[in-house]
Design a protein around this motif. Structure first.
Motif, short mmCIF file in Angstrom:
data_model
loop_
_atom_site.label_atom_id
_atom_site.label_comp_id
_atom_site.label_asym_id
_atom_site.label_seq_id
_atom_site.Cartn_x
_atom_site.Cartn_y
_atom_site.Cartn_z
N ARG A 200 1.07 -1.03 -0.22
CA ARG A 200 0.07 -0.05 0.05
C ARG A 200 0.81 1.24 0.08
O ARG A 200 1.91 1.23 0.59
CB ARG A 200 -0.89 0.16 1.05
N TYR A 218 -4.31 8.79 3.68
CA TYR A 218 -5.07 8.76 2.59
C TYR A 218 -4.38 7.54 1.64
O TYR A 218 -3.65 7.91 0.94
CB TYR A 218 -5.86 9.65 1.91
N SER A 219 -5.05 6.28 1.13
CA SER A 219 -4.30 5.62 0.55
C SER A 219 -4.55 5.88 -0.91
O SER A 219 -5.55 6.05 -1.61
CB SER A 219 -4.89 4.11 0.76
N SER A 222 -5.36 0.95 -4.23
CA SER A 222 -6.52 0.22 -3.75
C SER A 222 -6.36 -0.58 -2.77
O SER A 222 -5.43 -1.64 -2.93
CB SER A 222 -7.36 -0.34 -4.95
N GLU A 231 -12.83 -0.76 -5.78
CA GLU A 231 -11.99 -0.11 -5.67
C GLU A 231 -11.93 0.78 -4.14
O GLU A 231 -12.43 1.68 -4.19
CB GLU A 231 -11.77 0.73 -6.60
N ARG A 233 -10.53 2.56 -0.97
CA ARG A 233 -9.42 3.54 -0.47
C ARG A 233 -9.47 4.01 0.80
O ARG A 233 -10.19 4.56 1.52
CB ARG A 233 -9.33 4.82 -1.39
N TYR A 235 -8.65 5.17 4.64
CA TYR A 235 -8.16 6.39 5.36
C TYR A 235 -8.25 6.22 6.80
O TYR A 235 -8.87 5.56 7.35
CB TYR A 235 -8.87 7.66 4.76
#
Length: 244
Positions: A200, A218-219, A222, A231, A233, A235
Motif C-alpha cells: 500500500r 489517505y491510500s 486500492s 476499488e 481507498r 483512510y
C-alpha cells in the motif's frame, strides 16, 4: 480533511521560513540543535475508514487504527526549522461490519461481502477485518521552535506498507432469531490475504503542538487487488503522540 491539514501546514511553514530568514538578517544567534527533540517514537490512534465503497461493502461500527513507528530525523542545514523524517514500524487497521460476513477463505475471484441481516443462517454480533502492515514512513517535518520541540509542528509525507497479515474475527455467535449460541464467548478467526493488495502507498499529514498532533492518511493504492472487488481507498484520522 487531508487537504485542510496540508494547506494549514504549508501556510505555517512559509510563515516560519520567513521568520527564520528575518532572524538571520538581524544577526541573531545560530540555532543550537544539540539538545533537539527528534521525535524518534511515533504512536498514532484514531478512526479508520474506507472511501469510495459501495453500500454492499460499507463498514459499520467504530473502525479504528493503531500505528507505532521508530523514526530518524535529519534537519536541513540551511533551514533548521525543516527536517527529513524516515523510519519503520507496524500499522494496523481494524474495520468493523454490521450484519455482514467477509469471507477471506472464498475460492471465487472476488471477495464476498455477504449481507446476513435477513439470513436464515447464524451470524456474529461483532465482526471485523484486521490488516497488519510493515510500514516505511517518510515525511518532511516543520518545527516552529526546533531547539525545544515545543510549539507548532507539522509534517507531510508518504508511507509504503507491506502486508504481513489479514484476518477476520467474529465474536458472540447468534442465531437468525437473535438468540445467543454456545454457553460462553465464542470467537471465530479466519486468516487469508490473497484478495488484498500486498503493498500500500498512502499520503500522510500531521499538524499539532509539541508532542501531540492531529494525523491523517489517505491510500493512493486500492485496498483490494484488481478484479477482487470494489476499488476501496482506506483512510485514517486521529491523534499522534511523538517523542524522544
Amino acid at each position: 480533511m487531508m487537504k485542510r491539514v496540508f494547506a494549514a501546514f504549508i501556510a505555517f511553514a512559509a510563515l516560519g521560513s520567513l521568520k527564520a530568514q528575518d532572524s538571520t538578517k538581524a544577526g541573531k544567534k545560530l540555532i543550537d540543535l544539540s539538545n533537539r527533540a527528534n521525535d524518534h517514537l511515533m504512536i498514532q490512534y484514531g478512526v479508520a475508514g474506507w472511501s469510495s465503497v459501495p453500500d454492499s461493502a460499507k463498514p459499520g461500527g467504530f473502525s479504528r487504527f493503531f500505528n507505532f513507528y521508530f523514526m530518524l530525523d535529519r534537519p536541513f542545514k540551511n533551514s533548521p526549522n525543516f527536517s527529513l523524517g524516515f523510519g519503520a514500524g507496524i500499522g494496523s487497521d481494524n474495520i468493523f461490519f454490521k450484519d455482514k460476513y467477509v469471507n477471506l477463505k472464498a475460492t471465487g475471484p472476488t471477495l464476498p461481502f455477504a449481507d446476513v441481516s435477513n439470513s436464515s443462517s447464524n451470524r456474529y454480533k461483532k465482526f471485523k477485518l484486521t490488516t497488519i502492515y510493515l510500514d516505511v514512513p517518510v515525511e518532511i517535518r516543520y518545527a516552529a521552535n526546533p531547539e525545544t520541540g515545543k510549539g507548532l509542528k507539522g509534517a507531510i509525507g508518504l508511507k509504503l506498507g507491506l502486508l504481513l497479515k489479514a484476518y477476520t474475527k467474529g465474536k458472540n455467535a447468534i442465531s437468525s432469531s437473535g438468540a445467543i449460541l454456545y454457553s460462553g464467548s465464542y470467537i471465530m478467526k479466519e486468516s487469508d490475504k490473497h484478495f488484498i493488495n500486498s503493498t500500500r502507498l498512502a499520503v500522510t499529514g500531521r499538524l499539532g503542538l509539541g508532542h501531540v498532533s492531529l494525523v491523517g492518511s489517505y491510500s493512493i493504492t486500492s485496498f483490494l487487488k484488481s478484479g477482487a472487488g470494489p476499488e476501496i481507498r482506506p483512510y485514517n484520522i486521529g491523534i499522534a503522540i511523538s517523542g524522544l
